[in-house]
Design an enzyme around this catalytic site. Structure first.
Site, short mmCIF file in Angstrom:
data_model
loop_
_atom_site.label_atom_id
_atom_site.label_comp_id
_atom_site.label_asym_id
_atom_site.label_seq_id
_atom_site.Cartn_x
_atom_site.Cartn_y
_atom_site.Cartn_z
N CYS A 120 28.47 -52.86 38.69
CA CYS A 120 29.79 -52.73 39.35
C CYS A 120 29.68 -52.75 40.87
O CYS A 120 30.68 -52.89 41.56
CB CYS A 120 30.47 -51.46 38.90
SG CYS A 120 30.57 -51.34 37.11
N HIS B 10 35.31 -48.22 43.47
CA HIS B 10 35.22 -48.94 42.19
C HIS B 10 36.13 -48.26 41.17
O HIS B 10 36.15 -47.03 41.07
CB HIS B 10 33.76 -48.93 41.71
CG HIS B 10 33.60 -49.40 40.31
ND1 HIS B 10 34.26 -50.50 39.82
CD2 HIS B 10 32.88 -48.91 39.27
CE1 HIS B 10 33.94 -50.67 38.54
NE2 HIS B 10 33.11 -49.71 38.19
N ASN C 127 38.39 -51.16 33.82
CA ASN C 127 37.18 -51.32 34.63
C ASN C 127 36.74 -52.79 34.58
O ASN C 127 36.27 -53.26 33.55
CB ASN C 127 36.08 -50.40 34.07
CG ASN C 127 34.77 -50.51 34.83
OD1 ASN C 127 34.61 -51.38 35.68
ND2 ASN C 127 33.84 -49.63 34.52
N1 ACO Z 1 39.44 -42.55 21.85
C1 ACO Z 1 39.52 -41.30 21.35
N2 ACO Z 1 38.50 -40.42 21.42
C2 ACO Z 1 37.37 -40.82 22.04
C3 ACO Z 1 37.23 -42.11 22.59
C4 ACO Z 1 38.31 -42.99 22.45
N3 ACO Z 1 38.29 -44.25 22.96
N4 ACO Z 1 36.00 -42.21 23.13
C5 ACO Z 1 35.38 -41.03 22.94
N5 ACO Z 1 36.21 -40.19 22.28
C6 ACO Z 1 35.95 -38.80 21.89
C7 ACO Z 1 34.48 -38.51 21.68
O1 ACO Z 1 34.09 -38.88 20.36
C8 ACO Z 1 34.43 -37.03 21.90
O2 ACO Z 1 34.87 -36.39 20.73
P1 ACO Z 1 34.18 -35.01 20.23
O3 ACO Z 1 34.45 -34.01 21.32
O4 ACO Z 1 34.92 -34.72 18.96
O5 ACO Z 1 32.73 -35.33 20.08
C9 ACO Z 1 35.49 -36.77 22.98
O6 ACO Z 1 36.34 -37.94 22.95
C10 ACO Z 1 34.91 -36.59 24.36
O7 ACO Z 1 34.02 -37.65 24.65
P2 ACO Z 1 33.30 -37.74 26.05
O8 ACO Z 1 32.40 -38.93 26.06
O9 ACO Z 1 32.71 -36.41 26.41
O10 ACO Z 1 34.57 -38.00 27.01
P3 ACO Z 1 34.64 -37.99 28.57
O11 ACO Z 1 35.68 -37.08 29.01
O12 ACO Z 1 33.28 -37.90 29.23
O13 ACO Z 1 35.16 -39.46 28.89
C11 ACO Z 1 34.36 -41.58 29.66
C12 ACO Z 1 34.37 -40.59 28.51
C13 ACO Z 1 35.77 -42.06 29.88
C14 ACO Z 1 33.47 -42.76 29.23
C15 ACO Z 1 33.82 -40.92 30.94
O14 ACO Z 1 32.62 -40.21 30.67
C16 ACO Z 1 33.53 -41.92 32.03
O15 ACO Z 1 34.44 -42.55 32.56
N6 ACO Z 1 32.26 -42.06 32.42
C17 ACO Z 1 31.86 -43.00 33.47
C18 ACO Z 1 31.92 -44.40 32.96
C19 ACO Z 1 31.51 -45.35 34.05
O16 ACO Z 1 31.94 -45.20 35.15
N7 ACO Z 1 30.62 -46.31 33.76
C20 ACO Z 1 30.04 -47.12 34.81
C21 ACO Z 1 30.68 -48.39 35.01
S1 ACO Z 1 30.55 -49.52 33.69
C22 ACO Z 1 29.56 -50.82 34.17
O17 ACO Z 1 28.87 -50.75 35.13
C23 ACO Z 1 29.52 -52.07 33.32
#
Ligand code: ACO
Length: 331
Positions: free
Chosen positions: A116, A258, A288
C-alpha cells in the site's frame, strides 16, 4: 543531498472500475453484515474490475487524466513508475504495458512492489530522478486489482478491498511555481513480512493444484497486528518529515493517509493532534485500494476544490513489506 532542481505535482488523475459492490451485496456472498463492516472499517462500497480488465487498463485511464490535468502530452513523459502488488503479470512490468497503451516512446518504465506504500515509494523515486536533473516529467501511478487476489472463504479479508488507480505527473518545478515536494521519508521492516503476504505464485511456492485449492494465491493477513503497526509506523514517518523541516502539525492544511481502515486513520489523526476537518477520508466509497488509495484521495480532493494550489499536504502510507512512508508537499 545534491539537488539541482525541485519536483512538484503537476497534475493528478484517478479511475475506478464501473462495477460497484456494497456491504449489502457482500452480505449475500459471505457470512458478514453491513453493520460489522461499517463499524470495524468505515467501508461501504468498493469497485471491482470487469472480467476483461486488469491493472494496466485502470492505470492507463488514470494516466490520461493526470496528463490532461498537468497540460502535458504523452511525448513529454520521461519516466513511468507503477506501484502495484497486483500487476497484470509477474513480467513484463505493468509500467511497460502502460507505456505501450499510452504510445509513449523511449522512456524508462518499471514497477515498484511496496504494498500500500507503492504510490509514495514510486513518487519518492520519481522525485529523485527529477531533483538530480535526469528527467523532467515522471508519470507515477498506484494501481491495484485486489479483487483478483481475494479468498472469498476468508471473511476477515475479503470484505476489505477494492480495485482502482490513481496517477500523478511529477515534474520539474519552475522558479515561479509555488508547488513542490518538500520532503519524503520511506522505511521498511522486512521482519514483519509474513503478517501480510500472498504466499504462493512466486519462486518460493510456485503454482500447483494444491496451492490453488488452499487459496495460497490470495491475501493472507494478520489484521490485528497490522493495525497497531500501521498507526505506529505512519505516525513515526510523519513526525520525521515534520521535525526535519521544522513544521508544526498546525501548519498542515490536509492529511491524506492510506485508506485501510477508518479507525486507523482516526487513531493516526488523534496521535498527530491534527484537526479532524483536515483529514481526507473516502474509504466508504472505495474500501482499501492499496497503492491506489492515496492518489485516488488526492485527485478527488483536488477536483472537489478542497486541496488548492499552495496548500500543504502530508501524505502517509504503510503496507506489505512491511513498508511505510510520508511525503510532505506544497501542492
Ligand atoms: N464479518 C463479520 N465478522 C467478522 C468479519 C466479517 N467480515 N471478519 C472478522 N469477523 C469476526 C471475527 O471472526 C471475530 O469474531 P470472534 O470474536 O467471534 O472470533 C471478530 O469479528 C473480530 O475479529 P478481529 O479480526 O479481531 O476484528 P478487528 O476489529 O481487528 O478488525 C480488521 C479486523 C478490519 C481486519 C482490522 O484488524 C484491520 O483493519 N487491520 C488492518 C488491516 C490493514 O490495514 N491491512 C494492511 C493493508 S492491506 C494490503 O497491504 C494489501
Amino acid at each position: 543531498m545534491n539537488m539541482q532542481y525541485t519536483a512538484k505535482i503537476a497534475g493528478t488523475g484517478m479511475y475506478a472500475p464501473k462495477r460497484i459492490v456494497n456491504n449489502f451485496d457482500l452480505e449475500k456472498m459471505v457470512d458478514t453484515s453491513d453493520e460489522w463492516i461499517r463499524t470495524r472499517t468505515g467501508m461501504f462500497e468498493r469497485h471491482f474490475v470487469a472480467d476483461d480488465e486488469a491493472a494496466s487498463d485502470l492505470a492507463t485511464h488514470a494516466a490520461h487524466k493526470a496528463l490532461e490535468a498537468a497540460k502535458l502530452r504523452v511525448r513529454d513523459i520521461d519516466l513511468i513508475i507503477v506501484g502495484s502488488v497486483t500487476s497484470d503479470h509477474a513480467f513484463p512490468s505493468t509500467a511497460c504495458i502502460v507505456q505501450k497503451n499510452l504510445g509513449a516512446k523511449s522512456c524508462m518504465a518499471f514497477d515498484v512492489s511496496a504494498g500500500c506504500s507503492g504510490f509514495l515509494y514510486a513518487s519518492d523515486i520519481a522525485r529523485q530522478f527529477i531533483e538530480n536533473g535526469s528527467v523532467e516529467h515522471a508519470l507515477v501511478i498506484g494501481v491495484e486489482v485486489l479483487s483478483r487476489f481475494t479468498n472469498w472463504e476468508d471473511r476477515g479479508t475479503c470484505v476489505l478491498f477494492g480495485d482502482g488507480s490513481g496517477a500523478a505527473m511529477i515534474s520539474r518545478a519552475k522558479s515561479t511555481d509555488i508547488g513542490r515536494i518538500i520532503d519524503t521519508h520511506m522505511e521498511a521492516d522486512g521482519t514483519y513480512g509474513n503478517l501480510l503476504i500472498q504466499p504462493a505464485g512466486g519462486s518460493r511456492l510456485p503454482a500447483t493444484d494444491e496451492t490453488v485449492r488452499e487459496h495460497k494465491h490470495t491475501v493472507h493477513m494478520e489484521g490485528n497486528r497490522i493495525f497497531k503497526l500501521a498507526v505506529k509506523s505512519m505516525y513515526n514517518q510523519c513526525e520525521t518529515v515534520l521535525k526535519r523541516n521544522n513544521w508544526d502539525v498546525k501548519s498542515i492544511d490536509w492529511l491524506i493517509s492510506h485508506q485501510a481502515n477508518l479507525r486507523i486513520i482516526e487513531s493516526l489523526g488523534n496521535k498527530l493532534k491534527i484537526d479532524p476537518k483536515k483529514v481526507i477520508i473516502n474509504i466508504e466509497k472505495y474500501a482499501n485500494t492499496s497503492a491506489a488509495s492515496i492518489p485516488i484521495a488526492l485527485d478527488e480532493a483536488v477536483r472537489a476544490g478542497k486541496i488548492r494550489r499552495g496548500d500543504v499536504v502530508l501524505m502517509t502510507a504503510f503496507g506489505a513489506g512491511l513498508t511505510s512512508g510520508a511525503m510532505l508537499i506544497r501542492f
